[in-house]
Scaffold this motif. Structure first.
Motif, PDB file in Angstrom:
ATOM      1  N   SER A  72      10.686  -0.915 -11.609  1.00  0.00           N
ATOM      2  CA  SER A  72      10.601   0.496 -11.247  1.00  0.00           C
ATOM      3  C   SER A  72      11.594   0.856 -10.146  1.00  0.00           C
ATOM      4  O   SER A  72      11.809   0.092  -9.205  1.00  0.00           O
ATOM      5  N   VAL A  73      12.169   2.030 -10.266  1.00  0.00           N
ATOM      6  CA  VAL A  73      13.020   2.581  -9.205  1.00  0.00           C
ATOM      7  C   VAL A  73      12.440   3.915  -8.735  1.00  0.00           C
ATOM      8  O   VAL A  73      13.117   4.667  -8.050  1.00  0.00           O
ATOM      9  N   ASN A  74      11.190   4.162  -9.108  1.00  0.00           N
ATOM     10  CA  ASN A  74      10.510   5.389  -8.740  1.00  0.00           C
ATOM     11  C   ASN A  74       9.808   5.198  -7.393  1.00  0.00           C
ATOM     12  O   ASN A  74       8.879   4.406  -7.287  1.00  0.00           O
ATOM     13  N   PRO A  75      10.222   5.929  -6.348  1.00  0.00           N
ATOM     14  CA  PRO A  75       9.599   5.751  -5.034  1.00  0.00           C
ATOM     15  C   PRO A  75       8.113   6.110  -5.012  1.00  0.00           C
ATOM     16  O   PRO A  75       7.359   5.530  -4.234  1.00  0.00           O
ATOM     17  N   LEU A  76       7.681   7.030  -5.862  1.00  0.00           N
ATOM     18  CA  LEU A  76       6.256   7.366  -5.901  1.00  0.00           C
ATOM     19  C   LEU A  76       5.434   6.209  -6.449  1.00  0.00           C
ATOM     20  O   LEU A  76       4.333   5.927  -5.957  1.00  0.00           O
ATOM     21  N   LYS A  77       5.944   5.523  -7.456  1.00  0.00           N
ATOM     22  CA  LYS A  77       5.248   4.339  -7.979  1.00  0.00           C
ATOM     23  C   LYS A  77       5.231   3.225  -6.935  1.00  0.00           C
ATOM     24  O   LYS A  77       4.246   2.497  -6.803  1.00  0.00           O
ATOM     25  N   ASP A  78       6.321   3.087  -6.192  1.00  0.00           N
ATOM     26  CA  ASP A  78       6.370   2.081  -5.124  1.00  0.00           C
ATOM     27  C   ASP A  78       5.350   2.393  -4.032  1.00  0.00           C
ATOM     28  O   ASP A  78       4.682   1.491  -3.519  1.00  0.00           O
ATOM     29  N   LEU A  79       5.227   3.661  -3.663  1.00  0.00           N
ATOM     30  CA  LEU A  79       4.225   4.060  -2.674  1.00  0.00           C
ATOM     31  C   LEU A  79       2.817   3.791  -3.180  1.00  0.00           C
ATOM     32  O   LEU A  79       1.955   3.340  -2.420  1.00  0.00           O
ATOM     33  N   SER A  80       2.599   4.055  -4.447  1.00  0.00           N
ATOM     34  CA  SER A  80       1.292   3.787  -5.044  1.00  0.00           C
ATOM     35  C   SER A  80       0.980   2.292  -4.998  1.00  0.00           C
ATOM     36  O   SER A  80      -0.141   1.890  -4.661  1.00  0.00           O
ATOM     37  N   ALA A  81       1.956   1.466  -5.327  1.00  0.00           N
ATOM     38  CA  ALA A  81       1.764   0.012  -5.275  1.00  0.00           C
ATOM     39  C   ALA A  81       1.505  -0.448  -3.843  1.00  0.00           C
ATOM     40  O   ALA A  81       0.650  -1.307  -3.598  1.00  0.00           O
ATOM     41  N   LEU A  82       2.210   0.129  -2.892  1.00  0.00           N
ATOM     42  CA  LEU A  82       1.997  -0.213  -1.486  1.00  0.00           C
ATOM     43  C   LEU A  82       0.587   0.166  -1.041  1.00  0.00           C
ATOM     44  O   LEU A  82      -0.074  -0.596  -0.329  1.00  0.00           O
ATOM     45  N   TRP A  83       0.120   1.321  -1.473  1.00  0.00           N
ATOM     46  CA  TRP A  83      -1.236   1.764  -1.142  1.00  0.00           C
ATOM     47  C   TRP A  83      -2.279   0.799  -1.709  1.00  0.00           C
ATOM     48  O   TRP A  83      -3.216   0.403  -1.028  1.00  0.00           O
ATOM     49  N   ARG A  84      -2.098   0.399  -2.993  1.00  0.00           N
ATOM     50  CA  ARG A  84      -3.033  -0.563  -3.593  1.00  0.00           C
ATOM     51  C   ARG A  84      -3.015  -1.890  -2.843  1.00  0.00           C
ATOM     52  O   ARG A  84      -4.055  -2.500  -2.615  1.00  0.00           O
ATOM     53  N   LEU A  85      -1.828  -2.335  -2.462  1.00  0.00           N
ATOM     54  CA  LEU A  85      -1.702  -3.590  -1.734  1.00  0.00           C
ATOM     55  C   LEU A  85      -2.410  -3.507  -0.386  1.00  0.00           C
ATOM     56  O   LEU A  85      -3.143  -4.420   0.002  1.00  0.00           O
ATOM     57  N   TRP A  86      -2.240  -2.422   0.319  1.00  0.00           N
ATOM     58  CA  TRP A  86      -2.897  -2.236   1.622  1.00  0.00           C
ATOM     59  C   TRP A  86      -4.418  -2.287   1.455  1.00  0.00           C
ATOM     60  O   TRP A  86      -5.113  -2.940   2.238  1.00  0.00           O
ATOM     61  N   ARG A  87      -4.923  -1.600   0.417  1.00  0.00           N
ATOM     62  CA  ARG A  87      -6.371  -1.604   0.182  1.00  0.00           C
ATOM     63  C   ARG A  87      -6.873  -3.008  -0.150  1.00  0.00           C
ATOM     64  O   ARG A  87      -7.957  -3.405   0.281  1.00  0.00           O
ATOM     65  N   MET A  88      -6.093  -3.758  -0.908  1.00  0.00           N
ATOM     66  CA  MET A  88      -6.490  -5.129  -1.257  1.00  0.00           C
ATOM     67  C   MET A  88      -6.511  -6.026  -0.027  1.00  0.00           C
ATOM     68  O   MET A  88      -7.406  -6.846   0.140  1.00  0.00           O
ATOM     69  N   TYR A  89      -5.516  -5.869   0.849  1.00  0.00           N
ATOM     70  CA  TYR A  89      -5.496  -6.648   2.086  1.00  0.00           C
ATOM     71  C   TYR A  89      -6.741  -6.377   2.919  1.00  0.00           C
ATOM     72  O   TYR A  89      -7.317  -7.287   3.505  1.00  0.00           O
ATOM     73  N   ARG A  90      -7.150  -5.135   2.988  1.00  0.00           N
ATOM     74  CA  ARG A  90      -8.322  -4.788   3.776  1.00  0.00           C
ATOM     75  C   ARG A  90      -9.590  -5.441   3.214  1.00  0.00           C
ATOM     76  O   ARG A  90     -10.509  -5.739   3.965  1.00  0.00           O
ATOM     77  N   LYS A  91      -9.630  -5.646   1.905  1.00  0.00           N
ATOM     78  CA  LYS A  91     -10.795  -6.289   1.291  1.00  0.00           C
ATOM     79  C   LYS A  91     -10.818  -7.798   1.522  1.00  0.00           C
ATOM     80  O   LYS A  91     -11.870  -8.413   1.428  1.00  0.00           O
ATOM     81  N   LEU A  92      -9.650  -8.372   1.770  1.00  0.00           N
ATOM     82  CA  LEU A  92      -9.608  -9.820   2.014  1.00  0.00           C
ATOM     83  C   LEU A  92     -10.256 -10.077   3.349  1.00  0.00           C
ATOM     84  O   LEU A  92     -10.809 -10.959   3.722  1.00  0.00           O
TER      85      LEU A  92
END
Length: 92
Positions: A72-92
């Motif tokens: 992907s080269v779509n910055p909105l998709k990258d932001l979405s992936a970053l948001w999911r990653l942040w939420r997953m880190y918080r659950k760890l």
């Protein structure tokens, strides 16, 4: 999104490894994972699921599917992936 887990071990220190393929974790980080497990860490790999996930499960690694496109080269998709990653880190 469901977690795929090996046998949970309560009270352990926790390390998350993020990758774009389970294969690369298995090929290049398995030694590190074994060392961390030996030192008492619970290891969770956050990556898109692929055919190598079962090999990591056999090694006692917790898996957290992290869907994202490596092309992907779509910055909105990258932001979405970053948001999911942040939420997953918080659950760890």
């Amino acid at each position: 999104m469901n977690q795929v887990k090996a046998q949970p071990l309560a009270g352990r220190k926790h390390i998350g490894i993020v990758a774009n393929h389970m294969l690369s974790v298995y090929q290049f980080r398995l030694g590190l994972i074994h060392r961390l497990q030996k030192e008492g860490y619970q290891v969770t790999v956050l990556a898109p699921m692929d055919a190598f996930a079962y090999l990591l499960l056999r090694e006692g690694v917790h898996l957290q599917p992290l869907p994202f496109s490596t092309y992907s080269v779509n910055p909105l998709k990258d932001l979405s992936a970053l948001w999911r990653l942040w939420r997953m880190y918080r659950k760890l």
